[in-house]
Design a protein around this motif. Structure first.
Motif, PDB file in Angstrom:
ATOM      1  N   LEU A  23       0.842  -1.051  -0.116  1.00 16.84           N
ATOM      2  CA  LEU A  23       0.031   0.062   0.194  1.00 16.84           C
ATOM      3  C   LEU A  23       0.805   1.309  -0.051  1.00 16.84           C
ATOM      4  N   ALA A  24       0.310   2.311  -0.469  1.00 10.74           N
ATOM      5  CA  ALA A  24       1.035   3.515  -0.359  1.00 10.74           C
ATOM      6  C   ALA A  24      -0.043   4.679   0.215  1.00 10.74           C
ATOM      7  N   VAL A  25       0.867   5.430   0.975  1.00 13.99           N
ATOM      8  CA  VAL A  25      -0.243   6.425   1.667  1.00 13.99           C
ATOM      9  C   VAL A  25       0.243   7.835   1.348  1.00 13.99           C
ATOM     10  N   SER A  26      -0.777   8.804   1.215  1.00 14.98           N
ATOM     11  CA  SER A  26      -0.059  10.256   1.013  1.00 14.98           C
ATOM     12  C   SER A  26      -0.770  11.004   2.362  1.00 14.98           C
ATOM     13  N   VAL A  27       0.003  11.699   3.210  1.00 13.89           N
ATOM     14  CA  VAL A  27      -0.531  12.373   4.514  1.00 13.89           C
ATOM     15  C   VAL A  27      -0.559  13.980   4.152  1.00 13.89           C
ATOM     16  N   TRP A  28      -1.742  14.261   4.289  1.00 14.52           N
ATOM     17  CA  TRP A  28      -1.697  16.061   3.960  1.00 14.52           C
ATOM     18  C   TRP A  28      -2.485  16.359   5.388  1.00 14.52           C
ATOM     19  N   ASP A  29      -1.398  17.691   5.839  1.00 13.34           N
ATOM     20  CA  ASP A  29      -2.008  18.653   6.840  1.00 13.34           C
ATOM     21  C   ASP A  29      -3.020  19.553   6.425  1.00 13.34           C
ATOM     22  N   TRP A  30      -4.131  19.439   7.393  1.00 19.55           N
ATOM     23  CA  TRP A  30      -5.365  20.052   6.750  1.00 19.55           C
ATOM     24  C   TRP A  30      -5.907  20.998   7.967  1.00 19.55           C
ATOM     25  N   SER A  31      -4.775  21.417   8.834  1.00 25.55           N
ATOM     26  CA  SER A  31      -5.096  22.434   9.859  1.00 25.55           C
ATOM     27  C   SER A  31      -5.440  23.699   9.408  1.00 25.55           C
ATOM     28  N   ASP A  32      -5.067  24.299   8.291  1.00 30.32           N
ATOM     29  CA  ASP A  32      -5.637  25.170   7.567  1.00 30.32           C
ATOM     30  C   ASP A  32      -6.414  24.794   6.634  1.00 30.32           C
ATOM     31  N   ARG A  33      -7.752  25.056   6.978  1.00 30.47           N
ATOM     32  CA  ARG A  33      -8.918  24.444   6.013  1.00 30.47           C
ATOM     33  C   ARG A  33      -8.887  25.076   4.657  1.00 30.47           C
ATOM     34  N   PHE A  34      -8.181  26.101   4.157  1.00 34.57           N
ATOM     35  CA  PHE A  34      -8.045  26.811   2.920  1.00 34.57           C
ATOM     36  C   PHE A  34      -6.875  26.610   2.385  1.00 34.57           C
ATOM     37  N   ASN A  35      -5.662  25.895   3.162  1.00 33.43           N
ATOM     38  CA  ASN A  35      -4.775  25.863   2.295  1.00 33.43           C
ATOM     39  C   ASN A  35      -4.095  24.265   2.723  1.00 33.43           C
ATOM     40  N   ALA A  36      -4.567  23.078   2.307  1.00 32.57           N
ATOM     41  CA  ALA A  36      -4.021  22.096   2.907  1.00 32.57           C
ATOM     42  C   ALA A  36      -2.611  21.766   2.230  1.00 32.57           C
ATOM     43  N   CYS A  37      -1.663  21.290   3.134  1.00 30.45           N
ATOM     44  CA  CYS A  37      -0.318  20.905   2.222  1.00 30.45           C
ATOM     45  C   CYS A  37       0.274  19.545   2.518  1.00 30.45           C
ATOM     46  N   LEU A  38       1.052  18.942   1.771  1.00 27.16           N
ATOM     47  CA  LEU A  38       1.648  17.693   1.813  1.00 27.16           C
ATOM     48  C   LEU A  38       2.396  17.661   2.979  1.00 27.16           C
ATOM     49  N   HIS A  39       2.260  16.719   3.605  1.00 26.92           N
ATOM     50  CA  HIS A  39       3.000  16.644   5.027  1.00 26.92           C
ATOM     51  C   HIS A  39       4.027  15.185   4.885  1.00 26.92           C
ATOM     52  N   ARG A  40       3.644  14.233   4.262  1.00 27.62           N
ATOM     53  CA  ARG A  40       4.531  13.028   4.030  1.00 27.62           C
ATOM     54  C   ARG A  40       3.788  12.142   3.281  1.00 27.62           C
ATOM     55  N   GLU A  41       4.802  11.225   2.494  1.00 23.02           N
ATOM     56  CA  GLU A  41       4.114  10.195   1.688  1.00 23.02           C
ATOM     57  C   GLU A  41       5.097   9.071   1.705  1.00 23.02           C
ATOM     58  N   ILE A  42       4.427   7.897   1.948  1.00 23.08           N
ATOM     59  CA  ILE A  42       5.250   6.719   2.123  1.00 23.08           C
ATOM     60  C   ILE A  42       4.581   5.807   1.051  1.00 23.08           C
ATOM     61  N   LYS A  43       5.621   5.058   0.334  1.00 27.38           N
ATOM     62  CA  LYS A  43       5.389   4.149  -0.838  1.00 27.38           C
ATOM     63  C   LYS A  43       5.704   2.809  -0.496  1.00 27.38           C
ATOM     64  N   CYS A  44       4.842   1.997  -1.079  1.00 24.61           N
ATOM     65  CA  CYS A  44       5.142   0.545  -0.902  1.00 24.61           C
ATOM     66  C   CYS A  44       5.624  -0.036   0.413  1.00 24.61           C
ATOM     67  N   VAL A  45       4.437   0.131   1.263  1.00 24.88           N
ATOM     68  CA  VAL A  45       4.356  -0.238   2.898  1.00 24.88           C
ATOM     69  C   VAL A  45       3.784  -1.795   2.381  1.00 24.88           C
ATOM     70  N   ASP A  46       4.250  -2.835   3.382  1.00 28.67           N
ATOM     71  CA  ASP A  46       3.790  -3.979   3.320  1.00 28.67           C
ATOM     72  C   ASP A  46       2.492  -3.929   4.100  1.00 28.67           C
ATOM     73  N   VAL A  47       1.409  -4.432   3.659  1.00 27.75           N
ATOM     74  CA  VAL A  47       0.230  -4.746   4.394  1.00 27.75           C
ATOM     75  C   VAL A  47       0.226  -4.896   5.764  1.00 27.75           C
ATOM     76  N   ASP A  48       0.956  -6.010   6.121  1.00 28.78           N
ATOM     77  CA  ASP A  48       1.272  -6.467   7.279  1.00 28.78           C
ATOM     78  C   ASP A  48       1.841  -5.504   8.211  1.00 28.78           C
TER      79      ASP A  48
END
Length: 265
Positions: free
Chosen positions: A29-54
């Protein structure tokens, strides 16, 4: 007997600080984490690629804040991934697979772009409903229901094969009822002097038919016992034309009718 995908409305009362889009497959799986503390300007916080499901939960515990929501595209394993995250204290929801259908998709395993698009779809308000997922108990009821359906299908196929062999060879056609079919086929094999592969074929089909018949009876008995022990299924059986199988199937598909906001749904 397959149940349609059911939705429940998104609530905006307690939106999280972080939004996580997840593109999940059987093993990765891959995850894309976004910081949405500013409701009008979300920004990319972290992305993690190819994580084992386990390793998903451990990865979340290290890299994802509890004040977050994970958006998972509906798929075969979406419900179990949601359950694992919920059990670990993370909020996760399943969304329809067409949420990002109009976006350009590379169709890669663990596509980080799909994960990113899911998170952005939630942030932009494109996600208005979540897909309902059954509880463990009712997921098991569904498994029983589908096993019964598949057994009946295979039983019918085997019966048709028996009729086909007998018809081609000019043997007496077996009876239509299950018991009559088994008895007449045994009698045909024993008394008509069938030999060669035709005999072997009929014996194999008879063995398959009896095995499937026993499985069908066992599943039917299990559904009956469950239906008699569940008040909601007993109430359904009070309706004209609804037997224990119908009550079991309907209850397994719906689980809790209160999850529907309107009677029309």
């Amino acid at each position: 007997m397959g149940a349609k995908m059911q939705l429940r409305s998104r609530s905006v009362e307690d939106e999280p600080r972080f939004v996580v889009g997840m593109d999940a497959h059987a093993h990765k799986l891959a995850v894309s984490v976004w910081d949405w503390s500013d409701r009008f300007n979300a920004c990319l916080h972290r992305e993690i690629k190819c994580v084992d499901v386990d390793a998903m939960v451990k990865t979340y515990e290290r890299h994802v804040d509890l004040d977050s929501i994970t958006v998972i595209e509906a798929s075969t394993n979406a419900a179990i991934l949601k359950r694992r995250l919920n059990e670990a204290g993370f909020r996760a929801e399943v969304v329809r697979s067409d949420i990002i259908a109009d976006k350009e998709r590379k169709r890669k395993v663990c596509d980080i772009q799909d994960a990113r698009n899911l998170a952005l779809a939630y942030i932009k308000g494109d996600v208005r409903d979540f897909v309902w997922t059954p509880s463990d108990e009712y997921a098991e009821h569904r498994d029983v229901m589908f096993a019964y359906r598949d057994t009946v299908k295979e039983l019918t196929r085997t019966s048709n094969r028996i009729w086909s062999v007998c018809s081609r060879k000019g043997y007496a056609l077996p009876g239509r009822s299950s018991c009559a079919k088994v008895e007449s086929l045994r009698k045909t094999i024993e008394e008509t002097g069938i030999g060669g592969f035709a005999k072997e074929r009929l014996e194999m089909l008879l063995e398959d038919y009896e095995r499937l018949l026993k499985r069908k009876e066992a599943l039917s008995r299990r559904m009956a016992e469950t239906a008699l022990s569940k008040p909601e299924m007993l109430r359904l059986m009070q309706l004209q034309g609804v037997n224990y199988k119908g009550a079991f199937a309907l209850s397994a598909a719906v689980e809790d009718v209160r999850r529907f906001s309107e009677a029309s749904k």
